[in-house]
Write a protein that holds these residues in place. Structure first.
Motif, mmCIF file in Angstrom:
data_model
loop_
_atom_site.group_PDB
_atom_site.id
_atom_site.type_symbol
_atom_site.label_atom_id
_atom_site.label_comp_id
_atom_site.label_asym_id
_atom_site.label_seq_id
_atom_site.Cartn_x
_atom_site.Cartn_y
_atom_site.Cartn_z
ATOM 1 N N THR A 201 -4.296 0.361 -1.135
ATOM 2 C CA THR A 201 -3.715 -0.968 -1.303
ATOM 3 C C THR A 201 -3.846 -1.424 -2.753
ATOM 4 O O THR A 201 -4.453 -0.744 -3.588
ATOM 5 C CB THR A 201 -4.438 -1.971 -0.395
ATOM 6 O OG1 THR A 201 -5.781 -2.144 -0.900
ATOM 7 C CG2 THR A 201 -4.492 -1.485 1.055
ATOM 8 N N ASP B 134 -11.109 -3.854 2.966
ATOM 9 C CA ASP B 134 -10.263 -2.736 2.556
ATOM 10 C C ASP B 134 -11.057 -1.447 2.719
ATOM 11 O O ASP B 134 -12.002 -1.182 1.972
ATOM 12 C CB ASP B 134 -9.827 -2.934 1.099
ATOM 13 C CG ASP B 134 -8.809 -1.928 0.632
ATOM 14 O OD1 ASP B 134 -9.147 -0.725 0.616
ATOM 15 O OD2 ASP B 134 -7.690 -2.323 0.279
ATOM 16 N N GLN C 267 0.838 -1.197 0.000
ATOM 17 C CA GLN C 267 0.000 0.000 0.000
ATOM 18 C C GLN C 267 0.869 1.241 0.000
ATOM 19 O O GLN C 267 2.069 1.186 0.277
ATOM 20 C CB GLN C 267 -0.915 0.015 1.232
ATOM 21 C CG GLN C 267 -0.161 0.079 2.543
ATOM 22 C CD GLN C 267 -1.088 -0.008 3.748
ATOM 23 O OE1 GLN C 267 -1.969 -0.864 3.814
ATOM 24 N NE2 GLN C 267 -0.900 0.884 4.698
#
Length: 238
Positions: free
Chosen positions: A191, A226, A181
């Protein structure tokens, strides 16, 4: 007689030329009318600015205004160094205009072979294999103009529509971090999963192989929750 493109040919100047030409036509300037018929024997009776631009393109041996713009851009591109052209392709492929990146690559195909990073973002699987043979740890390194891993370039790239999953799998096999990331400058972690999904405030298109890429990344250990990707998905269409 046609006109030749040179390194001094400037698109802004040509736009101004077209406006002056149109003004002269509307004032019934005979020379302007003859000039229009020279490259275009049967122009429209009431020519507009686009018609004048088309005539200018014909004067320079181009089929239309868009082709003239591309030809001028190609001339400017040829003045740049190889390193500058590499940076342009990578930036267009990762952040800007994939069509522009493809056009540069067609003119300078060696760019795809410049590094593991260019091979990855350009979708050259055979070249990725060659670079990993030379440097087995290459998949773990960062580099290129955006200082990302090769896997990062794959995820954020929009140039390759066919080999991205195969290249990502090969890079993961070679040790690439599925959780790589970078910070966007505002404290947000972007990421490789974020890159594959795209979307967000700029409504960036998802990778053409987004679903397969995300499945591969998560299956290889990428975090399935995420935050940035969830945010990007949530705001599209609002």
């Amino acid at each position: 007689m046609g006109r030749a493109l040179t390194l001094k040919t400037n698109l802004d100047t040509l736009r101004k030329d077209a406006k002056r030409w149109l003004k002269a036509l509307r004032e019934n300037d005979g020379k302007a009318q003859d000039g229009l018929r020279a490259p275009w024997p049967k122009p429209p009776a009431e020519a507009g600015l686009r018609d004048i631009q088309h005539a200018l393109a014909l004067e320079y041996g181009c089929e239309n205004w868009m082709a003239l713009k591309a030809a001028i851009e190609d001339l400017a591109l040829d003045r740049k160094s190889h390193a500058e052209r590499v940076d342009l392709v990578m930036r267009h492929a990762a952040e800007g205009d994939p069509a522009a990146a493809r056009r540069i690559l067609r003119r300078h195909p060696a760019i795809a072979r410049d590094s593991l990073f260019t091979a990855a973002i350009c979708g050259d699987l055979a070249e990725v294999e060659r670079w990993l043979e030379r440097d087995p740890q290459g998949a773990t390194r960062t580099g290129g103009m955006l200082d990302r891993t090769a896997l990062g370039y794959v995820a954020y790239g929009r140039l390759d529509t066919e080999n991205a999953v195969a290249i990502a799998r090969r890079l993961l096999e070679a040790g690439a971090d599925p959780n790589f990331q970078f910070d966007d400058g505002w404290g947000n972690a972007f990421t490789v999963v974020t890159g594959a999904i795209g979307l967000g405030e700029g409504a960036r298109p998802s990778h053409p192989q987004a679903q397969a890429l995300v499945d591969l990344l998560v299956g290889s250990g990428a975090g399935p929750y995420d935050r940035q990707a969830l945010y990007n998905v949530s705001i599209v269409g609002q």
